[in-house]
Motif scaffolding. Structure first.
Motif, PDB file in Angstrom:
ATOM      1  N   UNK A 178     -84.077  -6.176  43.031  1.00 52.77           N
ATOM      2  CA  UNK A 178     -82.517  -6.678  41.765  1.00 52.77           C
ATOM      3  C   UNK A 178     -83.926  -6.547  41.010  1.00 52.77           C
ATOM      4  N   UNK A 179     -83.628  -7.301  39.318  1.00 52.17           N
ATOM      5  CA  UNK A 179     -84.767  -7.193  38.134  1.00 52.17           C
ATOM      6  C   UNK A 179     -84.981  -5.584  38.116  1.00 52.17           C
ATOM      7  N   UNK A 180     -84.142  -4.795  37.768  1.00 47.78           N
ATOM      8  CA  UNK A 180     -83.705  -3.321  37.268  1.00 47.78           C
ATOM      9  C   UNK A 180     -85.099  -2.392  38.179  1.00 47.78           C
ATOM     10  N   UNK A 181     -85.436  -2.647  38.599  1.00 49.09           N
ATOM     11  CA  UNK A 181     -86.270  -1.856  39.741  1.00 49.09           C
ATOM     12  C   UNK A 181     -85.505  -0.332  39.619  1.00 49.09           C
ATOM     13  N   UNK A 182     -84.458  -0.562  40.164  1.00 48.97           N
ATOM     14  CA  UNK A 182     -84.228   1.038  40.162  1.00 48.97           C
ATOM     15  C   UNK A 182     -84.409   1.592  38.618  1.00 48.97           C
ATOM     16  N   UNK A 183     -84.483   1.353  37.320  1.00 50.70           N
ATOM     17  CA  UNK A 183     -84.358   1.809  35.932  1.00 50.70           C
ATOM     18  C   UNK A 183     -86.176   1.383  35.500  1.00 50.70           C
ATOM     19  N   UNK A 184     -86.833   0.793  36.299  1.00 52.11           N
ATOM     20  CA  UNK A 184     -87.687   0.869  36.239  1.00 52.11           C
ATOM     21  C   UNK A 184     -89.079   1.961  36.817  1.00 52.11           C
ATOM     22  N   UNK A 185     -87.781   1.808  37.934  1.00 56.39           N
ATOM     23  CA  UNK A 185     -88.664   2.944  38.410  1.00 56.39           C
ATOM     24  C   UNK A 185     -88.468   3.862  38.346  1.00 56.39           C
ATOM     25  N   UNK A 186     -87.640   4.607  37.256  1.00 56.00           N
ATOM     26  CA  UNK A 186     -86.357   6.334  37.390  1.00 56.00           C
ATOM     27  C   UNK A 186     -87.652   6.706  37.457  1.00 56.00           C
ATOM     28  N   UNK A 187     -88.755   7.310  37.096  1.00 57.55           N
ATOM     29  CA  UNK A 187     -89.815   8.122  36.789  1.00 57.55           C
ATOM     30  C   UNK A 187     -91.035   8.466  38.142  1.00 57.55           C
ATOM     31  N   UNK A 188     -90.264   7.392  38.851  1.00 52.59           N
ATOM     32  CA  UNK A 188     -91.404   7.078  39.489  1.00 52.59           C
ATOM     33  C   UNK A 188     -91.076   8.230  41.341  1.00 52.59           C
ATOM     34  N   UNK A 189     -91.529   9.184  41.797  1.00 51.60           N
ATOM     35  CA  UNK A 189     -91.166  10.068  42.444  1.00 51.60           C
ATOM     36  C   UNK A 189     -90.724   9.486  43.947  1.00 51.60           C
ATOM     37  N   UNK A 190     -89.666   9.635  44.826  1.00 53.01           N
ATOM     38  CA  UNK A 190     -89.439   9.553  45.703  1.00 53.01           C
ATOM     39  C   UNK A 190     -88.796   7.728  46.151  1.00 53.01           C
ATOM     40  N   UNK A 191     -88.676   7.582  44.541  1.00 53.84           N
ATOM     41  CA  UNK A 191     -87.494   6.046  44.893  1.00 53.84           C
ATOM     42  C   UNK A 191     -86.257   6.156  45.639  1.00 53.84           C
ATOM     43  N   UNK A 192     -86.026   5.560  46.024  1.00 48.85           N
ATOM     44  CA  UNK A 192     -84.349   4.936  46.452  1.00 48.85           C
ATOM     45  C   UNK A 192     -84.009   3.783  45.974  1.00 48.85           C
ATOM     46  N   UNK A 193     -82.371   4.219  45.625  1.00 52.69           N
ATOM     47  CA  UNK A 193     -81.857   3.389  45.024  1.00 52.69           C
ATOM     48  C   UNK A 193     -80.883   2.853  45.536  1.00 52.69           C
ATOM     49  N   UNK A 194     -80.769   1.853  45.542  1.00 51.00           N
ATOM     50  CA  UNK A 194     -79.046   1.062  46.440  1.00 51.00           C
ATOM     51  C   UNK A 194     -78.811   0.502  45.628  1.00 51.00           C
ATOM     52  N   UNK A 195     -77.529   0.624  45.672  1.00 50.77           N
ATOM     53  CA  UNK A 195     -75.900  -0.656  45.150  1.00 50.77           C
ATOM     54  C   UNK A 195     -75.337  -1.243  46.427  1.00 50.77           C
ATOM     55  N   UNK A 196     -75.324  -2.707  46.799  1.00 56.60           N
ATOM     56  CA  UNK A 196     -74.373  -3.482  48.043  1.00 56.60           C
ATOM     57  C   UNK A 196     -73.381  -3.823  47.232  1.00 56.60           C
ATOM     58  N   UNK A 197     -72.609  -3.761  47.815  1.00 54.73           N
ATOM     59  CA  UNK A 197     -70.968  -4.689  47.340  1.00 54.73           C
ATOM     60  C   UNK A 197     -70.295  -4.855  48.622  1.00 54.73           C
ATOM     61  N   UNK A 198     -69.006  -5.777  47.939  1.00 54.27           N
ATOM     62  CA  UNK A 198     -68.272  -5.739  48.695  1.00 54.27           C
ATOM     63  C   UNK A 198     -67.333  -6.884  48.160  1.00 54.27           C
ATOM     64  N   UNK A 199     -65.714  -6.378  49.005  1.00 48.41           N
ATOM     65  CA  UNK A 199     -64.743  -7.171  48.461  1.00 48.41           C
ATOM     66  C   UNK A 199     -65.085  -9.191  47.858  1.00 48.41           C
ATOM     67  N   UNK A 200     -63.771  -8.976  47.495  1.00 40.60           N
ATOM     68  CA  UNK A 200     -64.101 -10.574  46.807  1.00 40.60           C
ATOM     69  C   UNK A 200     -64.065 -11.248  48.048  1.00 40.60           C
ATOM     70  N   UNK A 201     -63.499 -11.435  48.671  1.00 42.86           N
ATOM     71  CA  UNK A 201     -63.180 -12.013  49.873  1.00 42.86           C
ATOM     72  C   UNK A 201     -64.524 -12.410  50.606  1.00 42.86           C
ATOM     73  N   UNK A 202     -64.912 -10.935  50.905  1.00 43.14           N
ATOM     74  CA  UNK A 202     -66.106 -10.879  51.940  1.00 43.14           C
ATOM     75  C   UNK A 202     -67.155 -11.896  50.960  1.00 43.14           C
ATOM     76  N   UNK A 203     -67.747 -11.519  49.401  1.00 41.42           N
ATOM     77  CA  UNK A 203     -68.396 -12.462  49.571  1.00 41.42           C
ATOM     78  C   UNK A 203     -68.187 -13.583  49.258  1.00 41.42           C
ATOM     79  N   UNK A 204     -67.113 -13.938  49.135  1.00 40.24           N
ATOM     80  CA  UNK A 204     -66.840 -15.550  48.818  1.00 40.24           C
ATOM     81  C   UNK A 204     -67.203 -16.127  49.747  1.00 40.24           C
ATOM     82  N   UNK A 205     -66.681 -15.550  51.345  1.00 41.75           N
ATOM     83  CA  UNK A 205     -67.245 -15.538  52.622  1.00 41.75           C
ATOM     84  C   UNK A 205     -68.827 -15.989  52.682  1.00 41.75           C
TER      85      UNK A 205
END
Length: 211
Positions: A108-135
């Motif tokens: 979190x904490x916008x780390x992908x944006x904070x490190x946007x100019x740092x070479x080799x950073x891998x940014x990931x967004x993890x998401x899921x449907x509402x039913x799974x998130x609720x479960x």
């Protein structure tokens, strides 16, 4: 490049934090989440509670899209020392420091944006449907189902506002990340495997990962 720096943004209940911990363990590298706040609080001398005050970005300025104005750290005697922008700047300082020190997983904490100019950073967004998130959220909350649904909505709304304010971008926009993964389809193990596979591909084809 010897360092592997992975940033993970995630919907509440998608298991992004779990994935991050599993990934760090598989790679044998440090994992940082709330520790970033603790380090920023120690570095600045500002109470850690202020870094987690979710009411801050619901101010009129944030709602009107005033936006983040800069990354200059203010001194303790400055009037805006404990304001939200300065708190973000201290967190960004810690994120840069951790990335400079070596391989790590940052949550979190916008780390992908904070490190946007740092070479080799891998940014990931993890998401899921509402039913799974609720479960998944129900597993760690003793609240009634309806209240957990409200908590999910409130948390994701806050994260979206926070991301928009400090990056000028939409939090759920897949174009902001190297990978956008559905944890319901892959499961947590599969999500970790997908990230690891991507890292290997990046090492082969991205010059930023090559010596």
């Amino acid at each position: 490049m010897e360092k592997t720096i992975i940033t993970i943004a995630r919907q509440y209940g998608s298991g992004g934090r779990t994935v991050g911990k599993m990934l760090a363990k598989r790679l044998g590298i440090p994992y940082y989440d709330r520790e970033i706040i603790e380090m920023a609080a120690e570095d600045s001398g500002i109470n850690a509670v202020l870094f987690q005050d979710e009411k801050k970005l619901h101010s009129l300025r944030a709602l009107l899209g005033g936006g983040y104005q800069g990354n200059k750290l203010l001194s303790p005697e400055s009037a805006g020392f404990t304001k939200d922008d300065n708190l973000f700047n201290y967190q960004a300082k810690i994120i840069h420091k951790l990335a400079d020190e070596g391989s790590c997983v940052l949550i979190g904490r916008c780390a992908d944006h904070v490190l946007r100019d740092t070479p080799g950073v891998i940014s990931v967004f993890v998401h899921a449907p509402a039913d799974f998130c609720l479960q998944e959220a129900m597993k760690v909350n003793s609240l009634p189902e309806r209240e957990v649904e409200k908590l999910i909505a409130k948390t994701d709304d806050y994260r979206a506002r926070y991301y928009k304010y400090y990056t000028g971008k939409e939090w759920k926009d897949a174009r902001n990340y190297d990978l956008s993964l559905n944890s319901k389809k892959l499961g947590f193990e599969g999500t970790v495997e997908a990230i690891l596979a991507y890292i290997e591909v990046r090492k082969r084809f991205d010059p930023a990962f090559q010596d």
